[in-house]
Design an enzyme around this catalytic site. Structure first.
Site, PDB file in Angstrom:
ATOM      1  N   PRO A 272       0.804  -0.683  -0.249  1.00  0.00           N
ATOM      2  CA  PRO A 272      -0.318   0.066   0.007  1.00  0.00           C
ATOM      3  C   PRO A 272       0.788   1.727  -0.217  1.00  0.00           C
ATOM      4  O   PRO A 272       2.179   1.486   0.734  1.00  0.00           O
ATOM      5  CB  PRO A 272      -0.433  -0.058   1.289  1.00  0.00           C
ATOM      6  CG  PRO A 272       0.071  -1.071   2.368  1.00  0.00           C
ATOM      7  CD  PRO A 272       0.492  -1.625   1.402  1.00  0.00           C
ATOM      8  N   ARG A 274      -0.050   5.241  -1.367  1.00  0.00           N
ATOM      9  CA  ARG A 274      -1.767   6.162  -0.929  1.00  0.00           C
ATOM     10  C   ARG A 274      -2.304   6.210   0.197  1.00  0.00           C
ATOM     11  O   ARG A 274      -2.142   6.865   0.927  1.00  0.00           O
ATOM     12  CB  ARG A 274      -2.748   6.136  -2.165  1.00  0.00           C
ATOM     13  CG  ARG A 274      -3.722   6.823  -2.036  1.00  0.00           C
ATOM     14  CD  ARG A 274      -4.828   7.104  -2.948  1.00  0.00           C
ATOM     15  NE  ARG A 274      -4.388   6.429  -4.575  1.00  0.00           N
ATOM     16  CZ  ARG A 274      -4.219   7.141  -5.602  1.00  0.00           C
ATOM     17  NH1 ARG A 274      -4.054   8.612  -5.069  1.00  0.00           N
ATOM     18  NH2 ARG A 274      -4.116   6.748  -6.745  1.00  0.00           N
ATOM     19  N   ARG A 310      -1.398  16.146  -8.760  1.00  0.00           N
ATOM     20  CA  ARG A 310      -2.747  15.023  -9.659  1.00  0.00           C
ATOM     21  C   ARG A 310      -4.369  16.386 -10.072  1.00  0.00           C
ATOM     22  O   ARG A 310      -4.875  15.331 -10.863  1.00  0.00           O
ATOM     23  CB  ARG A 310      -3.290  14.765  -7.920  1.00  0.00           C
ATOM     24  CG  ARG A 310      -2.167  13.912  -7.750  1.00  0.00           C
ATOM     25  CD  ARG A 310      -2.129  13.071  -6.664  1.00  0.00           C
ATOM     26  NE  ARG A 310      -3.688  13.110  -5.918  1.00  0.00           N
ATOM     27  CZ  ARG A 310      -4.635  12.250  -6.776  1.00  0.00           C
ATOM     28  NH1 ARG A 310      -4.451  11.492  -7.162  1.00  0.00           N
ATOM     29  NH2 ARG A 310      -5.924  12.632  -6.201  1.00  0.00           N
ATOM     30  N   CYS A 341       2.386  29.106 -15.649  1.00  0.00           N
ATOM     31  CA  CYS A 341       2.300  29.326 -17.179  1.00  0.00           C
ATOM     32  C   CYS A 341       1.190  28.553 -18.066  1.00  0.00           C
ATOM     33  O   CYS A 341       1.515  28.064 -19.286  1.00  0.00           O
ATOM     34  CB  CYS A 341       2.970  29.728 -18.215  1.00  0.00           C
ATOM     35  SG  CYS A 341       3.499  31.467 -17.230  1.00  0.00           S
ATOM     36  N   GLU A 342      -0.092  27.500 -17.160  1.00  0.00           N
ATOM     37  CA  GLU A 342      -0.743  26.467 -17.875  1.00  0.00           C
ATOM     38  C   GLU A 342      -1.766  27.024 -17.568  1.00  0.00           C
ATOM     39  O   GLU A 342      -2.691  26.948 -16.380  1.00  0.00           O
ATOM     40  CB  GLU A 342      -0.102  24.985 -17.403  1.00  0.00           C
ATOM     41  CG  GLU A 342       1.313  24.660 -17.946  1.00  0.00           C
ATOM     42  CD  GLU A 342       1.776  24.416 -19.515  1.00  0.00           C
ATOM     43  OE1 GLU A 342       0.623  23.955 -19.429  1.00  0.00           O
ATOM     44  OE2 GLU A 342       2.686  24.694 -19.487  1.00  0.00           O
ATOM     45  N   TYR A 370       1.490  10.995  -3.982  1.00  0.00           N
ATOM     46  CA  TYR A 370       1.571  11.528  -5.139  1.00  0.00           C
ATOM     47  C   TYR A 370       1.109  12.643  -5.107  1.00  0.00           C
ATOM     48  O   TYR A 370       1.112  13.174  -5.998  1.00  0.00           O
ATOM     49  CB  TYR A 370       0.087  10.476  -5.505  1.00  0.00           C
ATOM     50  CG  TYR A 370       0.327   9.199  -5.938  1.00  0.00           C
ATOM     51  CD1 TYR A 370       1.421   8.108  -6.423  1.00  0.00           C
ATOM     52  CD2 TYR A 370      -0.442   8.091  -5.317  1.00  0.00           C
ATOM     53  CE1 TYR A 370       2.257   7.001  -6.463  1.00  0.00           C
ATOM     54  CE2 TYR A 370      -0.372   6.420  -4.890  1.00  0.00           C
ATOM     55  CZ  TYR A 370       0.974   6.569  -5.802  1.00  0.00           C
ATOM     56  OH  TYR A 370       1.188   5.549  -5.190  1.00  0.00           O
TER      57      TYR A 370
HETATM   58  C1  LIG Z   1       2.803  -2.497  -7.929  1.00  0.00           C
HETATM   59  C2  LIG Z   1       2.174  -2.253  -7.525  1.00  0.00           C
HETATM   60  N1  LIG Z   1       2.590  -1.326  -6.154  1.00  0.00           N
HETATM   61  C3  LIG Z   1       1.921  -0.388  -5.054  1.00  0.00           C
HETATM   62  C4  LIG Z   1       1.511   0.392  -5.896  1.00  0.00           C
HETATM   63  C5  LIG Z   1       0.733   1.937  -4.343  1.00  0.00           C
HETATM   64  O1  LIG Z   1      -0.225   1.682  -4.884  1.00  0.00           O
HETATM   65  P1  LIG Z   1      -1.033   2.899  -3.863  1.00  0.00           P
HETATM   66  O2  LIG Z   1      -0.576   3.745  -4.122  1.00  0.00           O
HETATM   67  O3  LIG Z   1      -2.539   2.649  -4.888  1.00  0.00           O
HETATM   68  O4  LIG Z   1      -1.537   1.673  -2.528  1.00  0.00           O
HETATM   69  C6  LIG Z   1       1.630   0.850  -6.949  1.00  0.00           C
HETATM   70  C7  LIG Z   1       1.072   2.257  -8.156  1.00  0.00           C
HETATM   71  O5  LIG Z   1       0.630   2.083  -8.679  1.00  0.00           O
HETATM   72  C8  LIG Z   1       2.137   0.106  -8.048  1.00  0.00           C
HETATM   73  O6  LIG Z   1       1.895   0.185  -9.221  1.00  0.00           O
END
Ligand SMILES: Cc1ncc(COP(=O)(O)O)c(C=O)c1O
Length: 411
Positions: A272, A274, A310, A341-342, A370
């Site tokens: 995990p 995010r 994001r 400038c976008e 992220y």
């Molecule tokens: C292979 C893999 N593992 C783990 C993650 C982490 O995912 P998340 O931040 O959704 O938990 C990602 C995110 O793209 C990933 O590609």
């Protein structure tokens, strides 16, 4: 969203009881601020939900590579999941052992794979037949062997934003079924690799558990045929509540996996990112200018898509709140934009906020994942500082703001 660790007390936005606005005295904004307490809360919830499945966890460093955060997570028993040589070295700097690192990625270079070999990483997740040959050769050259999981593209549809769905037929990630079976059937051709795991990650910010269950079923069908596969790595993907819709919890995911995994004697690994850090972080920004254009009330702030990409990249929604709430003020509909400038440099569209003045501070919520990792120097803007607020309310800089000197020295 506001949570137990980042919330208002007497109309002041606080982290672990510490008011943020007084902290800003003489600090240059924008800046990221993280709550250690919220990270602990999320890790505890994860560990509790998956305890009955005996899972092990590797935090996905791509979500946030701040060393203070990595150290906190490692001290709580997590390994680290990395996707580049840079992340691998950051993981080692955080104090984790090579054995506790998983190295994933669709395009690892030979020198990155060699780094993985020389630092003895615990697992390499392979996504390409040629990569398998290359890693075997590098491990042989260094007189060692490497443990490998093959990343399987199960061709399932995950319920998420198309840009972060990774397990469908047209995604660049993983090996398709035929390529995967070929590699498993030819495992003897790789004397320096132990192919012992399957890796499946169907997407990020998953809005339901269906895609994960579909991926598990397909992976189990293969694992059953190969007794050397003793580990199933299901990646990350657990969602964060960026808005007040209901999202599946860790517990929901664990319960949906349990009946599928129980009959099998496989070790479960999770990566995990995010869900561990997103709601621990806010981006503090100051209002520079106000103007009305085309009937829209624009708030120009000192943060932009270079600090938080994001919204521009995915049309992502982040709640924006004032550091000092003023319930007595009238509410106005604003669009919050940055100085870059976008035209895509819009941080939040049509948000209701108390009548804003130049100089006010705003917080953009749920940016711990992220956020800073995607920041960049476009328009030659320095990267912002990062702060950590500990559970006792004490605050410290955990990465200083990039100086103009270092920015210009690199040109
Ligand atoms: C292979 C893999 N593992 C783990 C993650 C982490 O995912 P998340 O931040 O959704 O938990 C990602 C995110 O793209 C990933 O590609």
């Amino acid at each position: 969203m506001i949570n137990e660790s980042i919330r208002y007390y007497e109309d002041q936005l606080c982290v672990s009881g510490m008011a943020i606005q007084p902290l800003l005295h003489e600090q240059v904004t924008p800046l990221y601020l993280y709550s250690a307490e919220r990270i602990t809360h999320n890790v505890n919830a994860l560990q509790k939900a998956f305890a009955s499945l005996g899972a092990s966890f590797h935090f996905s460093v791509k979500a946030n590579s701040n060393l203070a955060i990595l150290r906190q997570l490692v001290s709580m028993g997590m390994g680290l999941d990395v996707v580049s040589g840079g992340e691998l070295l950051a993981a080692l700097k955080s104090g984790v052992s090579g054995e506790q690192i998983v190295f994933a990625g669709v395009g690892k270079t030979p020198s990155e794979l060699e780094l993985a070999v020389t630092h003895g990483v615990g697992w390499v997740n392979i996504e390409n037949v040629a990569e398998c040959h290359l890693l075997n050769q590098l491990a042989g050259k260094h007189g060692t062997s490497m443990r490998v999981a093959l990343r399987y593209n199960p061709e399932v549809q995950a319920n998420t934003h198309p840009n972060i769905a990774t397990g469908h037929k047209y995604a660049k990630f993983g090996l398709n079924r035929d390529a995967l079976l070929n590699l498993l059937n030819q495992a003897h051709a790789f004397p320096h690799l132990h192919i012992e795991g399957l890796h499946v990650h169907v997407g990020s910010q998953l809005e339901d558990t269906q895609g994960t269950q579909d991926g598990i079923r397909k992976a189990l069908e293969i694992a059953e045929q190969f007794p050397q596969i003793h580990t199933l790595n299901l990646g990350g993907g657990f969602p964060t509540a960026y808005d007040d819709r209901p999202y599946p919890t860790y517990h929901d995911f664990a319960q949906s996996m349990l009946p599928l995994l129980r009959p099998h004697n496989l070790h479960l690994m999770l990566e995990p990112g995010r869900s561990i850090v997103a709601d621990s972080g806010i981006l503090v920004t100051q209002v520079l200018y106000l103007k009305e254009q085309g009937g829209i009330n624009l708030v120009v702030v000192d943060a932009s898509m270079t600090e938080l990409m994001r919204p521009a990249l995915y049309g992502a929604h982040h709640q924006v709140v004032p550091l000092l709430n003023a319930p007595e003020k009238r509410r106005v509909r604003y669009t919050v934009v940055g100085p870059v400038c976008e035209s895509t440099d819009v941080l939040a569209k049509e948000v209701m906020l108390p009548d804003i003045q130049v100089g006010d501070y705003l917080a953009i919520l749920d940016v711990g994942a992220y956020g800073m990792v995607m920041s960049n120097n476009y328009n030659l803007r320095p990267r912002p500082a990062e702060w950590m607020v500990e559970a006792d309310g004490s605050a410290r800089v955990v990465r200083p703001r990039q100086s103009f000197e270092s920015l210009i020295a690199e040109l």
